[in-house]
Design an enzyme around this catalytic site. Structure first.
Site, PDB file in Angstrom:
ATOM      1  N   ASP A   1     -72.641 -42.897 -37.036  1.00 29.02           N
ATOM      2  CA  ASP A   1     -73.679 -43.453 -36.169  1.00 29.02           C
ATOM      3  C   ASP A   1     -74.816 -44.087 -36.975  1.00 29.02           C
ATOM      4  O   ASP A   1     -75.246 -43.545 -37.995  1.00 29.02           O
ATOM      5  CB  ASP A   1     -74.277 -42.355 -35.292  1.00 29.02           C
ATOM      6  CG  ASP A   1     -73.278 -41.754 -34.319  1.00 29.02           C
ATOM      7  OD1 ASP A   1     -72.069 -41.740 -34.633  1.00 29.02           O
ATOM      8  OD2 ASP A   1     -73.704 -41.286 -33.248  1.00 29.02           O
TER       9      ASP A   1
ATOM     10  N   HIS B   1     -77.498 -46.010 -34.861  1.00 35.04           N
ATOM     11  CA  HIS B   1     -78.544 -45.848 -33.839  1.00 35.04           C
ATOM     12  C   HIS B   1     -79.820 -46.645 -34.116  1.00 35.04           C
ATOM     13  O   HIS B   1     -80.933 -46.113 -34.046  1.00 35.04           O
ATOM     14  CB  HIS B   1     -78.873 -44.367 -33.645  1.00 35.04           C
ATOM     15  CG  HIS B   1     -77.883 -43.652 -32.778  1.00 35.04           C
ATOM     16  ND1 HIS B   1     -77.637 -44.015 -31.467  1.00 35.04           N
ATOM     17  CD2 HIS B   1     -77.056 -42.606 -33.037  1.00 35.04           C
ATOM     18  CE1 HIS B   1     -76.705 -43.225 -30.963  1.00 35.04           C
ATOM     19  NE2 HIS B   1     -76.330 -42.370 -31.890  1.00 35.04           N
TER      20      HIS B   1
ATOM     21  N   ASP C   1     -71.841 -46.507 -32.079  1.00 37.35           N
ATOM     22  CA  ASP C   1     -73.227 -46.079 -31.867  1.00 37.35           C
ATOM     23  C   ASP C   1     -74.176 -46.831 -32.795  1.00 37.35           C
ATOM     24  O   ASP C   1     -74.881 -46.256 -33.621  1.00 37.35           O
ATOM     25  CB  ASP C   1     -73.379 -44.563 -32.014  1.00 37.35           C
ATOM     26  CG  ASP C   1     -72.991 -43.824 -30.736  1.00 37.35           C
ATOM     27  OD1 ASP C   1     -72.322 -44.430 -29.872  1.00 37.35           O
ATOM     28  OD2 ASP C   1     -73.344 -42.633 -30.599  1.00 37.35           O
TER      29      ASP C   1
ATOM     30  N   ASN D   1     -69.859 -44.249 -27.800  1.00 34.03           N
ATOM     31  CA  ASN D   1     -70.257 -43.992 -26.409  1.00 34.03           C
ATOM     32  C   ASN D   1     -71.567 -44.688 -26.036  1.00 34.03           C
ATOM     33  O   ASN D   1     -71.845 -44.904 -24.856  1.00 34.03           O
ATOM     34  CB  ASN D   1     -70.355 -42.486 -26.141  1.00 34.03           C
ATOM     35  CG  ASN D   1     -71.420 -41.810 -26.975  1.00 34.03           C
ATOM     36  OD1 ASN D   1     -71.386 -41.867 -28.208  1.00 34.03           O
ATOM     37  ND2 ASN D   1     -72.363 -41.143 -26.335  1.00 34.03           N
ATOM     38  N   HIS D   2     -72.368 -45.071 -27.039  1.00 33.12           N
ATOM     39  CA  HIS D   2     -73.608 -45.796 -26.734  1.00 33.12           C
ATOM     40  C   HIS D   2     -73.389 -47.301 -26.584  1.00 33.12           C
ATOM     41  O   HIS D   2     -74.340 -48.005 -26.213  1.00 33.12           O
ATOM     42  CB  HIS D   2     -74.676 -45.515 -27.793  1.00 33.12           C
ATOM     43  CG  HIS D   2     -75.393 -44.229 -27.569  1.00 33.12           C
ATOM     44  ND1 HIS D   2     -76.648 -44.155 -27.002  1.00 33.12           N
ATOM     45  CD2 HIS D   2     -75.018 -42.944 -27.812  1.00 33.12           C
ATOM     46  CE1 HIS D   2     -77.013 -42.881 -26.915  1.00 33.12           C
ATOM     47  NE2 HIS D   2     -76.044 -42.133 -27.399  1.00 33.12           N
TER      48      HIS D   2
ATOM     49  N   HIS E   1     -64.616 -42.855 -32.598  1.00 35.38           N
ATOM     50  CA  HIS E   1     -66.015 -42.444 -32.523  1.00 35.38           C
ATOM     51  C   HIS E   1     -66.168 -40.968 -32.196  1.00 35.38           C
ATOM     52  O   HIS E   1     -66.879 -40.234 -32.878  1.00 35.38           O
ATOM     53  CB  HIS E   1     -66.786 -43.268 -31.499  1.00 35.38           C
ATOM     54  CG  HIS E   1     -68.210 -42.813 -31.384  1.00 35.38           C
ATOM     55  ND1 HIS E   1     -69.139 -43.057 -32.374  1.00 35.38           N
ATOM     56  CD2 HIS E   1     -68.856 -42.075 -30.437  1.00 35.38           C
ATOM     57  CE1 HIS E   1     -70.293 -42.505 -32.033  1.00 35.38           C
ATOM     58  NE2 HIS E   1     -70.154 -41.905 -30.869  1.00 35.38           N
TER      59      HIS E   1
ATOM     60  N   HIS F   1     -70.325 -39.286 -34.028  1.00 29.87           N
ATOM     61  CA  HIS F   1     -70.729 -38.786 -32.708  1.00 29.87           C
ATOM     62  C   HIS F   1     -71.646 -37.570 -32.708  1.00 29.87           C
ATOM     63  O   HIS F   1     -72.373 -37.343 -31.754  1.00 29.87           O
ATOM     64  CB  HIS F   1     -69.465 -38.494 -31.893  1.00 29.87           C
ATOM     65  CG  HIS F   1     -69.670 -38.285 -30.423  1.00 29.87           C
ATOM     66  ND1 HIS F   1     -70.504 -39.076 -29.655  1.00 29.87           N
ATOM     67  CD2 HIS F   1     -69.121 -37.377 -29.556  1.00 29.87           C
ATOM     68  CE1 HIS F   1     -70.451 -38.665 -28.391  1.00 29.87           C
ATOM     69  NE2 HIS F   1     -69.633 -37.641 -28.313  1.00 29.87           N
TER      70      HIS F   1
END
Length: 321
Positions: free
Chosen positions: A64, A66, A92, A124-125, A174, A249
């Site tokens: 990730d 982010h 992500d 998932n983001h 992910h 994740h």
């Protein structure tokens, strides 16, 4: 500063992309018209890619990000700048960090410029619903004055692959596994070009987590996906002749974690997550020589204050007054 130059996807040649990458590497915003062209260009590449991408070593696996743009720059400093290093990003890219817009635009530009050296799969983001809650939508509106850039980017999310396989030995995803998926062929036939569903195999790949002490499958506290045990991971690896499952994740304070006697590896690449968690980050370096051995990681810390810069303070929303 907004970079105002604009060109259609057909006009974005190597020199144009190099110039845009140089701008993006400085964490400068690129104008909305240009973002639309970049999205159109990367869509042409992603639409040809399979649900399960086949990747050769050497490659460096990243978890990730982010929206922590300056920490992504630190990742490139540690792991090597594209195209000198091949990268697989496990999703992500956006939400929670200060620079989701700049982060995702840069990764799209790198994918356009070096399509065989940069692999981007979906987290998932990478979802319309999630990004409206966790920051990406609001950031786009704040920086561009409308939701159009968010709309262009979220359309690209639908074209991202769901998984990757390295040298036929490492399965990369992910989140994790699904009780609905026993073989790669069951992933290959999924219709991925949709918003992330609330349940089902595509949802599970992006949302599931390994859980020590779990036998088979358990209910996930996330409200989506499943918890899966070592037996489920072992069976999936045996069915598909995999050595290991690599995923992201989950925040890991040490940057990486080995599960189930090294059958599953978690890689986390956002140091000092949300600018307050105090964790280090890691990337996983996979070569032809080490793929059959224990995983090899490079651990790194957050970018220094001097290299990070500080976000401009935003006006306090009325509901806080």
């Amino acid at each position: 500063m907004l970079e105002e130059d604009a060109a259609g996807p057909d006009q974005l040649g190597p020199n144009d992309l190099d110039r845009q990458i140089e701008i993006a590497m400085r964490c400068e915003l690129i104008c909305e018209t240009q973002v639309k062209s970049i999205c159109a260009k990367v869509r042409e590449i992603l639409i040809e890619e399979a649900n399960v991408q086949v990747i050769d070593t050497p490659v460096t696996i990243c978890g990730d990000i982010h929206g922590q743009f300056h920490d992504l720059m630190e990742l490139f400093r540690v792991g090597g700048s594209p195209p000198n290093t091949n990268y697989l990003f496990l999703g992500d890219y956006v939400d929670r960090g200060y620079n989701s817009v700049e982060t995702f635009i840069l990764l799209m530009l790198l994918k356009c410029r070096y399509p065989d050296r940069i692999t981007l799969i979906r987290g998932n983001h990478e979802s319309r619903q999630i990004t409206q809650v966790y920051g990406f939508y609001d950031e786009c509106v704040r920086k561009y004055g409308s939701g159009q850039v968010w709309k262009h980017c979220t359309e690209i999310f639908d074209y991202l692959s769901l998984a990757a396989v390295i040298d036929g030995k490492l399965f990369c995803v992910h989140g994790g596994l699904s009780p609905s998926i026993a073989t790669l062929d069951q992933i290959r036939v999924l219709d991925r070009k949709i918003e992330v569903p609330h349940e089902g195999p595509m949802c599970d790949l992006l949302w599931s987590d390994p859980e020590e002490g779990c036998s088979g499958w358990g209910i996930s506290p996330r409200g989506a996906g499943y918890l899966f045990g070592g037996d489920a991971a072992e069976l999936f690896c045996e069915n598909n002749d995999f050595l290991r499952i690599c995923r992201a994740h989950q925040l890991v304070m040490e940057g990486y974690k080995l599960h189930f006697r090294k059958r599953v590896v978690t890689v986390w690449s956002a140091p000092n997550y949300c600018y307050r968690c105090g964790n280090v980050a890691a990337i996983m370096e996979v070569t032809e020589e080490n793929i059959d051995s224990d995983p090899v990681f490079e651990v790194f810390e957050a970018a220094t204050v001097e290299n990070r810069g500080e976000p401009k303070k935003q006006p306090i929303a009325q509901y806080f007054l």
